[in-house]
Every structure is written in structure tokens, then in C-alpha cells.
Design a protein around this motif. Structure first.
Motif, PDB file in Angstrom:
ATOM      1  N   PRO A   1      32.305  35.787  37.266  1.00 19.76           N
ATOM      2  CA  PRO A   1      32.095  37.054  36.542  1.00 19.76           C
ATOM      3  C   PRO A   1      30.746  37.696  36.842  1.00 19.76           C
ATOM      4  CG  PRO A   1      32.011  35.187  35.027  1.00 19.76           C
ATOM      5  CD  PRO A   1      32.506  34.660  36.325  1.00 19.76           C
TER       6      PRO A   1
ATOM      7  N   LYS B   1      42.099  41.500  42.526  1.00 17.58           N
ATOM      8  CA  LYS B   1      43.167  40.626  43.013  1.00 17.58           C
ATOM      9  C   LYS B   1      42.770  39.980  44.334  1.00 17.58           C
ATOM     10  CE  LYS B   1      48.163  40.440  43.710  1.00 17.58           C
ATOM     11  NZ  LYS B   1      49.441  41.199  43.737  1.00 17.58           N
TER      12      LYS B   1
ATOM     13  N   THR C   1      41.174  38.008  38.443  1.00 21.31           N
ATOM     14  CA  THR C   1      42.362  38.705  37.940  1.00 21.31           C
ATOM     15  C   THR C   1      42.122  39.230  36.532  1.00 21.31           C
ATOM     16  OG1 THR C   1      43.806  37.310  39.289  1.00 21.31           O
ATOM     17  CG2 THR C   1      44.824  38.461  37.432  1.00 21.31           C
ATOM     18  N   ASN C   2      41.495  38.411  35.701  1.00 19.53           N
ATOM     19  CA  ASN C   2      41.221  38.823  34.317  1.00 19.53           C
ATOM     20  C   ASN C   2      40.295  40.032  34.253  1.00 19.53           C
ATOM     21  OD1 ASN C   2      42.799  36.733  33.373  1.00 19.53           O
ATOM     22  ND2 ASN C   2      41.075  35.333  33.065  1.00 19.53           N
ATOM     23  N   LEU C   3      39.484  40.211  35.294  1.00 17.32           N
ATOM     24  CA  LEU C   3      38.551  41.343  35.332  1.00 17.32           C
ATOM     25  C   LEU C   3      39.055  42.493  36.191  1.00 17.32           C
ATOM     26  CD1 LEU C   3      35.218  39.319  35.556  1.00 17.32           C
ATOM     27  CD2 LEU C   3      36.076  40.590  33.591  1.00 17.32           C
ATOM     28  N   GLY C   4      40.347  42.409  36.616  1.00 20.21           N
ATOM     29  CA  GLY C   4      40.977  43.525  37.302  1.00 20.21           C
ATOM     30  C   GLY C   4      40.917  43.499  38.819  1.00 20.21           C
TER      31      GLY C   4
ATOM     32  N   GLU D   1      41.561  33.333  39.013  1.00 17.70           N
ATOM     33  CA  GLU D   1      41.942  33.665  37.642  1.00 17.70           C
ATOM     34  C   GLU D   1      40.890  34.553  36.983  1.00 17.70           C
ATOM     35  OE1 GLU D   1      44.700  33.166  35.814  1.00 17.70           O
ATOM     36  OE2 GLU D   1      45.604  32.453  37.670  1.00 17.70           O
ATOM     37  N   ALA D   2      39.623  34.205  37.172  1.00 17.83           N
ATOM     38  CA  ALA D   2      38.548  35.013  36.589  1.00 17.83           C
ATOM     39  C   ALA D   2      38.544  36.416  37.179  1.00 17.83           C
ATOM     40  CB  ALA D   2      37.203  34.334  36.815  1.00 17.83           C
TER      41      ALA D   2
END
Length: 398
Positions: free
Chosen positions: A124, A372, A367-370, A364-365
């Protein structure tokens, strides 16, 4: 084959298949629950009794892993990792400079602390950084995923499979470091070169125009205390004190506090990983009892065959189960094969997006923040990186 034997082989096979996939179709189960349930069924089928199953769980490994998680959680709350990234990035603001700083920074930190922790915290922060600088985040995410795997190969505390190898082999911390540190550093250089070839945007050495604000808080009392205890822990590793006992003492000292609620630290412990390890120890015991390890005995005939089997198994059933399956084949004093097992099981994690937990944490982190990061995108980076580093490991390890 009797019905009971058929049931035992069936449960064992389905459990390893579930570990390979990471889930059971139609059920909400992860690798931890799959390993635990499979072990329970095997105990119920008398493939191993409860006392044997309990004795199969290696206490040194579980204590070492748990204790390092406590240390890492305190470092994270103190702001150590955020400050480390800020210091790295203060040295440069060009795309190529940032790529090099992230690669070597996350790689070196992964050698000291668990690679999964570095991947979890740096992802992040890196996404925020690249967004502020207007950069494509993909090559920088790949840098973190690859570097956390490569950097972690060189120490016994760098990743879960090395923690296992340290418990089984008894190799001193500094001896392990001396043997594999050149491999890790060279691998990081190869990674930078590969990303430079694949992504023209990162080749620029011109400073980015946008400025990134300093927003990483330091909790000074906790920061100072954690840094002193962690430094003492690393010194204990270096002078040869037992790994598990040293880490346990350090974790215990950190848990004596007036400032941080214990729930906050315990919530950061990856209990899934500890449960999975415990189940895998039991599965390995059953595998030994059934003499299934004879399928791999040919692997120790040569370094090339052993490294190949390690890489294949690490990608089929994941690196930790692969180490648990293969370790009984290696004599305790055969340092060469222990180092090959460490290098092969760790570097194989870069082959595909699903090859290591660190890779999955990054994707995964993101993807969670938009953002890919696709399987194909990782594959064109992971395949050449893995082939180069494995070839280097084969040639380098004495």
C-alpha cells in the motif's frame, strides 16, 4: 489394499490437492483449515495417533515463527517499516532510482524480517507513492513481490520455509547468511535488469515532479524499545544463540508494555500460518509412515535432480509443504542439500503469481486499492527471473 488404507490414501491425496489449489471447490476453506481437517481425518482413520501427531509438530519452528510475528507487529506499530521506506525513497525520486531503492530495500528488509510482513506493509505504501508521482505501479509491485522472495532466501529468519530448514539442519545463522547472501544480492541485480528491459517507463533517471508528503508516524517510545530489542535479537542470532529461544525472549520483552494493548499485537499474528504449519507437520508424519517419501529418494542422487524436484513440488503444493516433504531425505550434516532446498523452495516462488504467499499478498492488496496485477503480467516477469536465479543457485551453492 483394504478399505481403510484406501480411505487414508484418499484423504491424504485430497488434502495435498487442496493445499495445491489453496481451496476446496464449493467450500469456504483455506490452506490452514484444509491442513487441519485433513490431519484430523487421518488421526480418526488411525494413520497416526493423537500423541504421535502432537509429537510430529516441531516446537522450535512454531515458537520461532510466532515470536518473529510478535517482533514484526511491534516494528509495524512503531512505524519502523514506513520510516525505512521513506529513508530509501529520500535518496532518489527518478523512476529507475525508485525501482532500485524498492528492490534492494524490500529485499534487504525481507532478509532480516519475514518476507510476508514486508510485502504486506510495502504494497500500500508503494501504491500511494506511485500514484502521487504519476507512475505505472505494476513494475514497482513486481519489484516488491520478486525482491521479498529473493531477499528472504539468504537468512534463516527471512521466510517460513527457511525457519523450518534452520530447525531441521542446525546450520548457524551467519554460515547460512555467508553462503546465500551473494546469491540474493545478485538475484536482486538481475531483477532490476529484467524490469528495466520489460518496462521502458522505469528507465528514466529524471526526477519526478510531484512531491510526496511525509505521513509515516513514528511512536518514539515504542520505536526505541523495539529497535533496541530487535538489534539485540539479531546480535543473538549472529553469535549463535538458539534461534527459537532468542526470538521467544525478544517477543516476551516486547509484550511487557504499558502503551500498547496486547490485543493489537495478537491480532497481527498470522494464526492461519501457524495452524497450517501444525497440520503440515502431521501430514508429513503420515507420509513418512506410509513410506511415500520413497517416490522422491532419487532426488538426492544429484544436485540438479534435487533442485528440480524442489522447484516442481514448491509450485505444486507450495514451498512450505515441499520443504516438509523433502527434509527427511537430507542428512542433518549435509549443508549442500539444505542450502539447495532453501534456495529452490524460495526462488521457485517467483515462477507464477500463485507461487508464494508474498506474491498473493501483493496482488490482493493491489486489487483492494483498485490496481490489477494479472497472472500473465507476472508470468512474463517471473519465468525468466526464476530460471536465471535458479541457474545461479545451482552454480553458486558449494
Amino acid at each position: 489394499m483394504t478399505v481403510l488404507q484406501f480411505a487414508i490414501y484418499g484423504v491424504l491425496g485430497l488434502t495435498y490437492l487442496g493445499l495445491a489449489l489453496g481451496y476446496i471447490p464449493g467450500l469456504r476453506m483455506n490452506r490452514a483449515t484444509i491442513a487441519l481437517v485433513g490431519s484430523a481425518f487421518l488421526i480418526a482413520l488411525r494413520a497416526v495417533n493423537l500423541q504421535e501427531a502432537w509429537q510430529a509438530i516441531d516446537a522450535n519452528t512454531i515458537i520461532f515463527l510466532l515470536s518473529m510475528m510478535v517482533v514484526n507487529a511491534n516494528l509495524a506499530y512503531a512505524g519502523f517499516f514506513g520510516r525505512s521506506l521513506s529513508i530509501l525513497l529520500s535518496l532518489t525520486s527518478s523512476p529507475l532510482g525508485l525501482l532500485i531503492a524498492l528492490t534492494f530495500g524490500s529485499g534487504i528488509l525481507s532478509a532480516v524480517f519475514l518476507n510476508d510482513t514486508i510485502a504486506l506493509i510495502f504494497t500500500p505504501l508503494t501504491l500511494s507513492l506511485t500514484q502521487a508521482l504519476g507512475l505505472n505501479p505494476i513494475p514497482f509491485l513486481l519489484a516488491i513481490a520478486g525482491a521479498t522472495n529473493i531477499g528472504s532466501v539468504c537468512t534463516l529468519s527471512g521466510n517460513p520455509q527457511n525457519i523450518l530448514i534452520g530447525s531441521f539442519s542446525g546450520i548457524p545463522y551467519l554460515d547460512f547468511l555467508r553462503a546465500l547472501a551473494p546469491l540474493a544480492l545478485t538475484g536482486l541485480v538481475i531483477q532490476v535488469g529484467l524490469l528495466w528491459l520489460l518496462y521502458p517507463d522505469v528507465r528514466s533517471i529524471q526526477p519526478c515532479q510531484q512531491k510526496v508528503g511525509e505521513n509515516h508516524r513514528i511512536f518514539k517510545p515504542l520505536f526505541n524499545k523495539t529497535l533496541v530489542i530487535t538489534t539485540g535479537l539479531l546480535i543473538a542470532f549472529a553469535v549463535g544463540f538458539p534461534l527459537a529461544e532468542s526470538a521467544l525472549v525478544a517477543a516476551s520483552l516486547l509484550l511487557i508494555t504499558r502503551r500498547l494493548k496486547p490485543q493489537r499485537i495478537l491480532q497481527k499474528i498470522d494464526w492461519n500460518l501457524l495452524v497450517m504449519f501444525s497440520g503440515l507437520f502431521i501430514l508429513t508424519k503420515v507420509t513418512q509412515n506410509l513410506n511415500l517419501l520413497q517416490l522422491f529418494t532419487h532426488a538426492v542422487n544429484s544436485s540438479a535432480s534435487f533442485l528440480s524436484v524442489t522447484v516442481v513440488l514448491s509450485n505444486l503444493i507450495s514451498n512450505v509443504p515441499a520443504v516438509l516433504l523433502l527434509h527427511p531425505l537430507i542428512p542433518k550434516n549435509d549443508t549442500h542439500y539444505w542450502l539447495l532446498l532453501a534456495a529452490g523452495s524460495t526462488l521457485a516462488g517467483n515462477l507464477t503469481l500463485f507461487g508464494s504467499v508474498a506474491n498473493l499478498i501483493v496482488v490482493e492488496a493491489a486489487t483492494n486499492l483498485g490496481y490489477k496485477l494479472t497472472f500473465r503480467e507476472h508470468l512474463r516477469f517471473g519465468v525468466p527471473l526464476t530460471l536465471c536465479t535458479l541457474a545461479l543457485a545451482y552454480l553458486w551453492i558449494p
